[in-house]
Design a protein around this motif. Structure first.
Motif, PDB file in Angstrom:
ATOM      1  N   ALA A   1      45.189  30.108  30.871  1.00  0.00           N
ATOM      2  CA  ALA A   1      44.340  29.594  31.952  1.00  0.00           C
ATOM      3  C   ALA A   1      44.760  30.189  33.294  1.00  0.00           C
ATOM      4  CB  ALA A   1      44.400  28.073  31.993  1.00  0.00           C
ATOM      5  N   ARG A   2      46.080  30.317  33.529  1.00  0.00           N
ATOM      6  CA  ARG A   2      46.557  30.911  34.778  1.00  0.00           C
ATOM      7  C   ARG A   2      46.169  32.382  34.866  1.00  0.00           C
ATOM      8  NH1 ARG A   2      51.210  27.698  33.735  1.00  0.00           N
ATOM      9  NH2 ARG A   2      52.389  29.496  32.954  1.00  0.00           N
ATOM     10  N   LEU A   3      46.250  33.076  33.735  1.00  0.00           N
ATOM     11  CA  LEU A   3      45.847  34.485  33.719  1.00  0.00           C
ATOM     12  C   LEU A   3      44.364  34.623  34.047  1.00  0.00           C
ATOM     13  CD1 LEU A   3      46.338  37.488  33.115  1.00  0.00           C
ATOM     14  CD2 LEU A   3      45.934  36.969  30.688  1.00  0.00           C
ATOM     15  N   ILE A   4      43.547  33.798  33.451  1.00  0.00           N
ATOM     16  CA  ILE A   4      42.106  33.846  33.718  1.00  0.00           C
ATOM     17  C   ILE A   4      41.822  33.555  35.185  1.00  0.00           C
ATOM     18  CG2 ILE A   4      39.894  32.718  33.230  1.00  0.00           C
ATOM     19  CD1 ILE A   4      40.925  32.331  30.332  1.00  0.00           C
ATOM     20  N   ASP A   5      42.489  32.544  35.743  1.00  0.00           N
ATOM     21  CA  ASP A   5      42.306  32.222  37.163  1.00  0.00           C
ATOM     22  C   ASP A   5      42.707  33.409  38.039  1.00  0.00           C
ATOM     23  OD1 ASP A   5      41.380  29.690  36.616  1.00  0.00           O
ATOM     24  OD2 ASP A   5      43.302  28.690  36.979  1.00  0.00           O
ATOM     25  N   GLY A   6      43.803  34.072  37.677  1.00  0.00           N
ATOM     26  CA  GLY A   6      44.248  35.224  38.452  1.00  0.00           C
ATOM     27  C   GLY A   6      43.252  36.367  38.404  1.00  0.00           C
ATOM     28  N   VAL A   7      42.682  36.617  37.234  1.00  0.00           N
ATOM     29  CA  VAL A   7      41.691  37.685  37.095  1.00  0.00           C
ATOM     30  C   VAL A   7      40.419  37.342  37.864  1.00  0.00           C
ATOM     31  CG1 VAL A   7      40.165  38.834  35.434  1.00  0.00           C
ATOM     32  CG2 VAL A   7      42.605  38.566  34.925  1.00  0.00           C
ATOM     33  N   LYS A   8      40.024  36.090  37.844  1.00  0.00           N
ATOM     34  CA  LYS A   8      38.836  35.694  38.602  1.00  0.00           C
ATOM     35  C   LYS A   8      39.076  35.830  40.106  1.00  0.00           C
ATOM     36  CE  LYS A   8      36.641  32.597  35.265  1.00  0.00           C
ATOM     37  NZ  LYS A   8      36.173  31.215  34.985  1.00  0.00           N
ATOM     38  N   ARG A   9      40.270  35.464  40.567  1.00  0.00           N
ATOM     39  CA  ARG A   9      40.589  35.641  41.991  1.00  0.00           C
ATOM     40  C   ARG A   9      40.594  37.123  42.362  1.00  0.00           C
ATOM     41  NH1 ARG A   9      44.506  31.696  40.953  1.00  0.00           N
ATOM     42  NH2 ARG A   9      46.135  33.301  40.894  1.00  0.00           N
ATOM     43  N   LEU A  10      41.098  37.945  41.464  1.00  0.00           N
ATOM     44  CA  LEU A  10      41.106  39.388  41.698  1.00  0.00           C
ATOM     45  C   LEU A  10      39.682  39.902  41.901  1.00  0.00           C
ATOM     46  CD1 LEU A  10      42.960  41.941  41.698  1.00  0.00           C
ATOM     47  CD2 LEU A  10      42.457  42.131  39.256  1.00  0.00           C
ATOM     48  N   HIS A  11      38.767  39.435  41.073  1.00  0.00           N
ATOM     49  CA  HIS A  11      37.363  39.830  41.223  1.00  0.00           C
ATOM     50  C   HIS A  11      36.805  39.352  42.556  1.00  0.00           C
ATOM     51  CE1 HIS A  11      37.521  40.901  36.971  1.00  0.00           C
ATOM     52  NE2 HIS A  11      36.303  41.393  37.061  1.00  0.00           N
ATOM     53  N   ALA A  12      37.085  38.109  42.895  1.00  0.00           N
ATOM     54  CA  ALA A  12      36.557  37.555  44.145  1.00  0.00           C
ATOM     55  C   ALA A  12      37.128  38.300  45.355  1.00  0.00           C
ATOM     56  CB  ALA A  12      36.880  36.068  44.234  1.00  0.00           C
ATOM     57  N   ASP A  13      38.424  38.588  45.334  1.00  0.00           N
ATOM     58  CA  ASP A  13      39.072  39.260  46.466  1.00  0.00           C
ATOM     59  C   ASP A  13      38.521  40.661  46.699  1.00  0.00           C
ATOM     60  OD1 ASP A  13      40.638  37.032  46.795  1.00  0.00           O
ATOM     61  OD2 ASP A  13      42.436  37.894  45.842  1.00  0.00           O
ATOM     62  N   HIS A  14      38.045  41.307  45.624  1.00  0.00           N
ATOM     63  CA  HIS A  14      37.556  42.684  45.743  1.00  0.00           C
ATOM     64  C   HIS A  14      36.025  42.770  45.677  1.00  0.00           C
ATOM     65  CE1 HIS A  14      41.807  43.438  44.774  1.00  0.00           C
ATOM     66  NE2 HIS A  14      41.639  44.586  45.380  1.00  0.00           N
ATOM     67  N   GLY A  15      35.370  41.627  45.705  1.00  0.00           N
ATOM     68  CA  GLY A  15      33.906  41.625  45.703  1.00  0.00           C
ATOM     69  C   GLY A  15      33.287  42.141  44.424  1.00  0.00           C
ATOM     70  N   LEU A  16      33.951  41.887  43.304  1.00  0.00           N
ATOM     71  CA  LEU A  16      33.456  42.368  42.017  1.00  0.00           C
ATOM     72  C   LEU A  16      32.660  41.285  41.296  1.00  0.00           C
ATOM     73  CD1 LEU A  16      36.698  44.122  40.683  1.00  0.00           C
ATOM     74  CD2 LEU A  16      34.842  45.124  42.039  1.00  0.00           C
ATOM     75  N   ASP A  17      31.664  41.704  40.559  1.00  0.00           N
ATOM     76  CA  ASP A  17      30.926  40.783  39.700  1.00  0.00           C
ATOM     77  C   ASP A  17      31.826  40.319  38.559  1.00  0.00           C
ATOM     78  OD1 ASP A  17      28.634  41.130  41.229  1.00  0.00           O
ATOM     79  OD2 ASP A  17      27.916  42.795  39.980  1.00  0.00           O
ATOM     80  N   ILE A  18      31.505  39.170  37.994  1.00  0.00           N
ATOM     81  CA  ILE A  18      32.220  38.662  36.825  1.00  0.00           C
ATOM     82  C   ILE A  18      31.239  38.569  35.666  1.00  0.00           C
ATOM     83  CG2 ILE A  18      33.356  36.646  35.807  1.00  0.00           C
ATOM     84  CD1 ILE A  18      34.683  36.109  38.434  1.00  0.00           C
ATOM     85  N   ASP A  19      31.619  39.143  34.539  1.00  0.00           N
ATOM     86  CA  ASP A  19      30.785  39.117  33.336  1.00  0.00           C
ATOM     87  C   ASP A  19      31.473  38.227  32.304  1.00  0.00           C
ATOM     88  OD1 ASP A  19      29.271  39.501  31.101  1.00  0.00           O
ATOM     89  OD2 ASP A  19      29.440  41.689  31.059  1.00  0.00           O
ATOM     90  N   GLU A  20      30.877  37.089  32.023  1.00  0.00           N
ATOM     91  CA  GLU A  20      31.448  36.170  31.034  1.00  0.00           C
ATOM     92  C   GLU A  20      30.514  35.968  29.840  1.00  0.00           C
ATOM     93  OE1 GLU A  20      34.230  32.960  32.504  1.00  0.00           O
ATOM     94  OE2 GLU A  20      32.871  33.110  34.240  1.00  0.00           O
ATOM     95  N   GLU A  21      29.694  36.992  29.542  1.00  0.00           N
ATOM     96  CA  GLU A  21      28.903  36.911  28.316  1.00  0.00           C
ATOM     97  C   GLU A  21      29.852  36.771  27.127  1.00  0.00           C
ATOM     98  OE1 GLU A  21      25.119  39.103  26.198  1.00  0.00           O
ATOM     99  OE2 GLU A  21      26.479  40.323  27.411  1.00  0.00           O
ATOM    100  N   VAL A  22      30.951  37.528  27.170  1.00  0.00           N
ATOM    101  CA  VAL A  22      32.084  37.265  26.287  1.00  0.00           C
ATOM    102  C   VAL A  22      33.116  36.540  27.141  1.00  0.00           C
ATOM    103  CG1 VAL A  22      33.877  38.237  24.823  1.00  0.00           C
ATOM    104  CG2 VAL A  22      31.631  39.334  24.923  1.00  0.00           C
ATOM    105  N   ALA A  23      33.534  35.360  26.735  1.00  0.00           N
ATOM    106  CA  ALA A  23      34.411  34.529  27.557  1.00  0.00           C
ATOM    107  C   ALA A  23      35.779  35.180  27.729  1.00  0.00           C
ATOM    108  CB  ALA A  23      34.574  33.155  26.916  1.00  0.00           C
ATOM    109  N   PHE A  24      36.391  34.946  28.894  1.00  0.00           N
ATOM    110  CA  PHE A  24      37.735  35.452  29.136  1.00  0.00           C
ATOM    111  C   PHE A  24      38.719  34.941  28.085  1.00  0.00           C
ATOM    112  CE2 PHE A  24      36.382  36.131  33.674  1.00  0.00           C
ATOM    113  CZ  PHE A  24      36.600  37.499  33.679  1.00  0.00           C
TER     114      PHE A  24
END
Length: 222
Positions: free
Chosen positions: A52-75
Motif C-alpha cells: 500500500a505504501r509503494l502504491i501511494d508513493g507511485v501515485k504521488r510520483l505521478h501527481a508530482d510530475h503531472g502524469l496520468d494514472i492508468d488503473e485498468e490493471v490495478a497497481f
C-alpha cells in the motif's frame, strides 16, 4: 524529466533484494502526461501495508510530475512481482492452455488475474525498458529467461516447421484477426523484437529445441 523521474521511482524500491525497472512509453518515446509503467521485484511477497505504501508513493510520483494514472490493471496486480512469479512468466505460465491471445480489454477480472499478470511480466522484460536499481544479476537472468520464453511463444503461435525469423516476430506483433499492440501481446518495436527473438532462439538452439539456418528456424513442437 525522465532522468529525475527514474531516480525518484528507483528510490521507492521496497525490497532489499530484487530490482526495479521502467517500461512502456517512458522507456522509449515518452509523452508529457503518459503514465509511468513500473515494475518492482523481490524474492518474497510484500506485506499488504508495504505494498500500500509503494502504491501511494507511485501515485504521488505521478501527481508530482503531472502524469496520468492508468488503473485498468490495478497497481495491486501489476506493480510488484516475486521471483517465483517472474520465473513462471518466463515459462509462459500466462499462456497455459491459451488459444486466444487477445488482451481481455474491458474484463477487470481477467486483467487482474495471475495469468494476465504473467503476460505483463513477460512483456515488461522483453520490450524496451530501463533498469532502475537493485540486483542486476537477477535482472539479467530474468531477461534471458523471458527472451527464451518470448521466442518459444512465437514458435507456439506459428506452429511447427520451417519458420522465417520475420514470421516469428510478426506472430507476436499481430494476430490473424489484425489485433496489435495493447489489444494483442503489447509488442510494437519490431527491430527490438527481432533482437529479443534472435537471442531467445539461440538459447533454444543450445537446448536442442530448434535448428537455426541463417534467418530460418526449424522447430518440432513437443
Amino acid at each position: 524529466m525522465s532522468t529525475h523521474l527514474f531516480t525518484a521511482a528507483a528510490a521507492l524500491h521496497p525490497a532489499r533484494d530484487g530490482y526495479a525497472l521502467a517500461y512502456g512509453s517512458h522507456a522509449t518515446r515518452p509523452r508529457p502526461a503518459s503514465d509511468l509503467d513500473l515494475l518492482y521485484t523481490g524474492t518474497a511477497p510484500l506485506p499488504a501495508a508495504r505494498l500500500a505504501r509503494l502504491i501511494d508513493g507511485v501515485k504521488r510520483l505521478h501527481a508530482d510530475h503531472g502524469l496520468d494514472i492508468d488503473e485498468e490493471v490495478a497497481f495491486t496486480s501489476k506493480l510488484y512481482a516475486t521471483t517465483r512469479e517472474i520465473e513462471n512468466a518466463a515459462r509462459l505460465g500466462g499462456f497455459d492452455g491459451v488459444t486466444d491471445y487477445a488482451t481481455p480489454v474491458g474484463d477487470p477480472d481477467a486483467l487482474n488475474s495471475p495469468r494476465f499478470k504473467a503476460r505483463l511480466l513477460l512483456n515488461a522484460l522483453t520490450t524496451p525498458h530501463v533498469f532502475l536499481t537493485g540486483d542486476v544479476h537477477s535482472y539479467r537472468r530474468h531477461v534471458v529467461a523471458a527472451e527464451r520464453g518470448a521466442a518459444l511463444l512465437a514458435l507456439r503461435i506459428t506452429g511447427a516447421g520451417k519458420i522465417p525469423l520475420a514470421r516469428a516476430a510478426h506472430a507476436l506483433l499481430s494476430s490473424p484477426e489484425g489485433l496489435t499492440e495493447k489489444h494483442f501481446l503489447g509488442y510494437r518495436h519490431e527491430t527490438h523484437l527481432h533482437a529479443v527473438l534472435h537471442r531467445g532462439l539461440l538459447h533454444l538452439a543450445q537446448e536442442g529445441q530448434v535448428c537455426i539456418d541463417r534467418d530460418t528456424i526449424t522447430w518440432r513442437a513437443t
